[in-house]
Scaffold this motif. Structure first.
Motif, short mmCIF file in Angstrom:
data_model
loop_
_atom_site.label_atom_id
_atom_site.label_comp_id
_atom_site.label_asym_id
_atom_site.label_seq_id
_atom_site.Cartn_x
_atom_site.Cartn_y
_atom_site.Cartn_z
N ARG A 18 -105.73 9.95 -24.93
CA ARG A 18 -105.03 11.36 -24.29
C ARG A 18 -103.82 10.77 -23.51
O ARG A 18 -102.83 11.65 -23.79
CB ARG A 18 -106.07 11.96 -23.58
CG ARG A 18 -105.23 13.44 -22.74
CD ARG A 18 -106.41 14.33 -21.91
NE ARG A 18 -105.69 15.37 -21.43
CZ ARG A 18 -105.71 16.66 -21.68
NH1 ARG A 18 -106.68 16.89 -22.80
NH2 ARG A 18 -105.18 17.71 -21.10
N VAL A 68 -100.80 17.62 -26.46
CA VAL A 68 -102.11 17.91 -26.82
C VAL A 68 -102.49 19.11 -27.24
O VAL A 68 -102.23 20.24 -27.07
CB VAL A 68 -102.75 17.77 -25.26
CG1 VAL A 68 -104.30 17.88 -25.50
CG2 VAL A 68 -102.53 16.75 -24.54
N ALA A 77 -100.47 10.63 -25.37
CA ALA A 77 -99.78 11.61 -25.85
C ALA A 77 -98.58 12.31 -25.19
O ALA A 77 -98.39 12.01 -24.00
CB ALA A 77 -100.55 12.97 -25.91
N VAL A 92 -99.51 12.73 -30.79
CA VAL A 92 -100.18 14.01 -30.37
C VAL A 92 -101.91 13.52 -30.04
O VAL A 92 -102.22 12.68 -30.89
CB VAL A 92 -100.21 15.08 -31.31
CG1 VAL A 92 -101.21 16.41 -31.25
CG2 VAL A 92 -98.77 15.54 -31.67
N TYR A 93 -102.36 13.98 -29.12
CA TYR A 93 -104.00 13.72 -28.84
C TYR A 93 -104.65 15.11 -29.48
O TYR A 93 -104.31 16.43 -29.03
CB TYR A 93 -104.33 13.58 -27.66
CG TYR A 93 -105.53 13.63 -27.34
CD1 TYR A 93 -106.21 12.23 -27.57
CD2 TYR A 93 -106.25 14.19 -26.44
CE1 TYR A 93 -107.69 12.19 -27.43
CE2 TYR A 93 -107.62 14.43 -26.19
CZ TYR A 93 -108.31 13.28 -26.53
OH TYR A 93 -109.75 13.30 -26.34
#
Length: 121
Positions: free
Chosen positions: A114, A81, A117, A67-68
């Motif tokens: 990012r 995200v 992710a 997860v970002y």
């Protein structure tokens, strides 16, 4: 005549439409749809309010989701995200955080990039 009516009632379930019944439990990979604003609940009193139980792991290799952590809610619009909201009322998803990996539905690892992710099925 009553025999025919009883026979017709016995066959009635076979002529119902073949529409699928609603699922009582979430689909196995339904957690891949978690994105947007997320509230991480840590109080065991409110565990039943959460959709999933998550374990925040340090190893990316064993995580179900990488997860970002987005800093703006408007940009948290893709799978894995998340914008971590401080208020439960503004969250799209509520997740309960556990310290025991065996009790978790999902293992989550936070990344700083990012493009990394992802949701692993």
């Amino acid at each position: 005549m009553p025999v025919l009516f009883t026979f017709w009632l016995a066959l009635l379930p076979f002529f119902k439409s073949a529409a699928p019944a609603p699922a009582l439990f979430p689909v196995a990979n339904d957690y891949c749809r978690i994105y947007g604003s997320v509230y991480l609940e840590r109080d065991p009193k409110y565990k039943n309010d959460a959709a999933y139980t998550v374990f925040l792991g340090e190893d990316e290799a064993f995580a179900n989701m990488v997860v970002y952590r987005e800093s703006n809610k408007l940009f948290a619009d893709a799978t894995a995200v998340w914008y971590l909201t401080p208020n439960k009322a503004f969250a799209d998803h509520i997740l309960y955080v556990t310290d025991n990996r065996n009790l978790a539905d999902i293992t989550v690892h936070f990344t700083t990039v990012r493009s990394f992710a992802t949701c692993r099925e």
